[in-house]
Enzyme design. Sequence first.
Site, PDB file in Angstrom:
ATOM      1  N   LEU A 486       0.747  -2.507 -18.910  1.00  0.00           N
ATOM      2  CA  LEU A 486       0.404  -3.584 -17.980  1.00  0.00           C
ATOM      3  C   LEU A 486       1.259  -3.561 -16.723  1.00  0.00           C
ATOM      4  CD1 LEU A 486       0.034  -6.544 -20.515  1.00  0.00           C
ATOM      5  CD2 LEU A 486      -1.794  -5.290 -19.380  1.00  0.00           C
ATOM      6  N   GLN A 488       5.630  -2.547 -15.055  1.00  0.00           N
ATOM      7  CA  GLN A 488       6.991  -2.061 -15.245  1.00  0.00           C
ATOM      8  C   GLN A 488       7.938  -3.015 -14.545  1.00  0.00           C
ATOM      9  OE1 GLN A 488       7.849   0.994 -16.810  1.00  0.00           O
ATOM     10  NE2 GLN A 488      10.030   0.560 -16.571  1.00  0.00           N
ATOM     11  N   GLY A 490      12.360  -4.568 -14.404  1.00  0.00           N
ATOM     12  CA  GLY A 490      13.728  -4.110 -14.566  1.00  0.00           C
ATOM     13  C   GLY A 490      14.115  -3.964 -16.018  1.00  0.00           C
ATOM     14  N   PHE A 491      13.469  -4.724 -16.884  1.00  0.00           N
ATOM     15  CA  PHE A 491      13.739  -4.671 -18.317  1.00  0.00           C
ATOM     16  C   PHE A 491      13.176  -3.398 -18.935  1.00  0.00           C
ATOM     17  CE2 PHE A 491      14.457  -6.899 -22.367  1.00  0.00           C
ATOM     18  CZ  PHE A 491      13.605  -6.206 -23.209  1.00  0.00           C
ATOM     19  N   GLY A 492      11.991  -2.998 -18.476  1.00  0.00           N
ATOM     20  CA  GLY A 492      11.305  -1.847 -19.033  1.00  0.00           C
ATOM     21  C   GLY A 492       9.802  -2.052 -18.936  1.00  0.00           C
ATOM     22  N   PRO A 493       9.002  -1.198 -19.577  1.00  0.00           N
ATOM     23  CA  PRO A 493       7.543  -1.312 -19.488  1.00  0.00           C
ATOM     24  C   PRO A 493       7.010  -2.449 -20.350  1.00  0.00           C
ATOM     25  CG  PRO A 493       8.139   0.481 -20.948  1.00  0.00           C
ATOM     26  CD  PRO A 493       9.429  -0.012 -20.360  1.00  0.00           C
ATOM     27  N   LYS A 508       6.998  -6.367 -24.419  1.00  0.00           N
ATOM     28  CA  LYS A 508       7.994  -5.934 -23.440  1.00  0.00           C
ATOM     29  C   LYS A 508       9.008  -5.052 -24.179  1.00  0.00           C
ATOM     30  CE  LYS A 508       9.621  -8.973 -20.478  1.00  0.00           C
ATOM     31  NZ  LYS A 508      10.454 -10.055 -19.882  1.00  0.00           N
ATOM     32  N   ASP A 605      15.503 -16.745 -11.697  1.00  0.00           N
ATOM     33  CA  ASP A 605      14.747 -15.598 -11.177  1.00  0.00           C
ATOM     34  C   ASP A 605      13.276 -15.975 -11.048  1.00  0.00           C
ATOM     35  OD1 ASP A 605      14.335 -13.080 -10.182  1.00  0.00           O
ATOM     36  OD2 ASP A 605      14.168 -12.116 -12.131  1.00  0.00           O
TER      37      ASP A 605
END
Length: 767
Positions: A486, A488, A490-493, A508, A605
Amino acid sequence: MISNGSVFKLGFFSSVNSTNHYLGIWYNNISAFTVVWVANRQKPLNDSSGLLTISEDGNLVVLNGQKEILWSSSYFSLKAILAFLFFLFCFHMNVNNFVANSSAQLSDLGKLVLKENTIGTILWESFKNPSDTCLPETGNYPSDPSIGSFSFGISCQSLTQAFIWKDGRPYFRFGPRNGQGFIGIPAVTLFHDKFSVVQNQEGTTYLTSSFLFHSSHVVLTTQGNIEFRLWDIEKEDWEVMWKAMVSVCDIYGTCGAFGSCNSMSSPICSCLEGFEPKNTEEWNRQNWASGCVRRTLLQCGRLNTSGEAGKMDGFLKLNMMKVPDFVEFVEWPATQEDDCRQQCLQNCSCIAYAFDSGIGCMTWTRTLIDTQKVSYGSGVDLYIRVAHSELDTNGDMRKIVTITVIIGTIFISMFTYLLWRWIAKRKARRKKEKEMLMFNREAHEKFPSEDMLGDNLNQVKVQELPLFNFVKLASATNNFHESNKLGQGGFGPVYRGKLSDVQEIAIKRLSKTSRQGLEEFMNEVVVISKLQHRNLVRLLGCCVEVEERMLIYEYMPNKSLDAFLFDSHKEILLDWRKRFNNIEGIGKGLLYLHRDSRLRIIHRDLKASNILLDKNLNPKISDFGMARIFRSNEDQANTNRVVGTYGRKNSSFYHDEQSMSLLGHAWKLWKANNIVALINPMISEPCYEMEILRCIHVGLLCVQEFAKDRPTASTVISMLKSEIVDLPRPKKPAFAERQIGLDIEFSEVSQRKCSVNNVTITMIEGR
């Protein structure tokens, strides 16, 4: 005739399987033909030659083909008559030669109004002549539109009660009303405080409801029930949200005189304490019409020769009851329940009493009828007067012993069953606890200096969060195939998946090369594992197997808000009404985080890409990796670092290097009294302009330089809803004149420029 906003239509219609025709009002833009008001209910037209017109005397009339009057609005209120006579007197008009000058209009509320055009006096309105339906703001309460057996109204004898009558006899009873709702109506716990009883200047008492809105109404059905109905757009049908009557016990006087009804018992009828069936044979056949009679005469009612002189009557308490009819409000100086008890005991005519803080003391001197036990809702304690001999404490003790034995037997059986289940699940639970122990230990070992994280783990039982199997998640995403990706962050895909039960999920997955890491992962688990709000994305569970760290969320089919706002093809799908719904929803979500949730949280954020949209484009706040939790004794705290996302999305419409940010541009237009120029032409409509400008005004108040000047989340919502009418003028925002460079790495090399001590304080009030 169609109302101005095309909501309702006035015209003639025919009833089902009949040649009769009626004049009525129905919904114009709802597919299911739903009539909400009928004029000539008692005199239908036999053919299609009907005519609605205004007669020479100014009344609305329905005529048949022979010009006979079938219905007329000949009712004039006293207020309208006095105003009209005053007008004639002031202008010396000849009444004999006067021809009424009136007109009729249908409003978007479904109200047909007849007005006198010269001075604008309302002569007649359909809301004051209701049929079977209550619309929003009516203040009152058909396959066959003719008048039926049932009617609804208010009785104001002693205390206010509402009734449904069948052929003039009570069929269902609300009441009595205690200022907040009607006592003892278990089915209306969601709505009982939404009713108000009002008495106007003309002395008319009527009932209003505050939970009605467009595409909803309350109807008195042909079966004698009152239903609240809401239009379901997807099903294209009316959905019944609430019914007044839900069981046989709701029918008036089901158990007869001195009987009590309980829909949870079998049989449902029983005699009140101190009473017995009047006709035992009928009672055993479940025919309770004859009711009950007292077993033992009261002290007040017996000749004082039986040797029981001095043994005073007492009271037996019945918990959570819908009190009987024929209630009497007594203006005794009874501020407490015990005062009411003493006053009733001194009055031989008083056979029962109840006390409610909203009413005071209620007493009964006649037959107790329509008494009901309620399992939940607004029931009160009812005290029945009985002879001293009925106060059998030994009998009560026998009941207690019997009940204890029964409960003990049930408990032993349940314990045996639960023990068997516990043994069967023990192995699985140990595995889960072991995985979570390793997970928590790893987090503490990596971040020993972050005492906040440890406190958070104590506040929230992470062990209760469902654990997902890695193999199951891999299967749900086709082994994390690229086609299911879905996005990408900063945490990951983030991947889309479908579990075996067809439930869609979003996964996530923490990347090993992530710019964030385990700290943000743990923070997000801790923050939202116990949060529940319609405007927060729901965390379904996590996976912590081996080196894998994954969070599983509910799937949002429309992705994030930025996918619409910054896409020239999609932004047209977000009209102003949907945008305002997003503004209000995000505000409610923040209010929950700042004030109402069990953990006090600042997101830190919040941006368009972290606002996810469900299938109806409703907003849900997501991504709590940067969120900050406050301890219960904290009101504010300094941040250790500047967090969040640096970017140019909202200012990318400027291309020169010296351009201002969107905030700076908005402030410049505000100072120039040209804030209208900030509105996107795509959503700019005259009917929405004031609401849009109000939102911009509130937005500028939220970004003022000093925290003390910014409104709290709760104040912001009140401002948006116009509950606070007069808004203060905003002061200069923080960073309003900061210019934006073209370098995408600008934020990383200029954090020191952007960080000002008096604007980097995180306040728990959510300023």
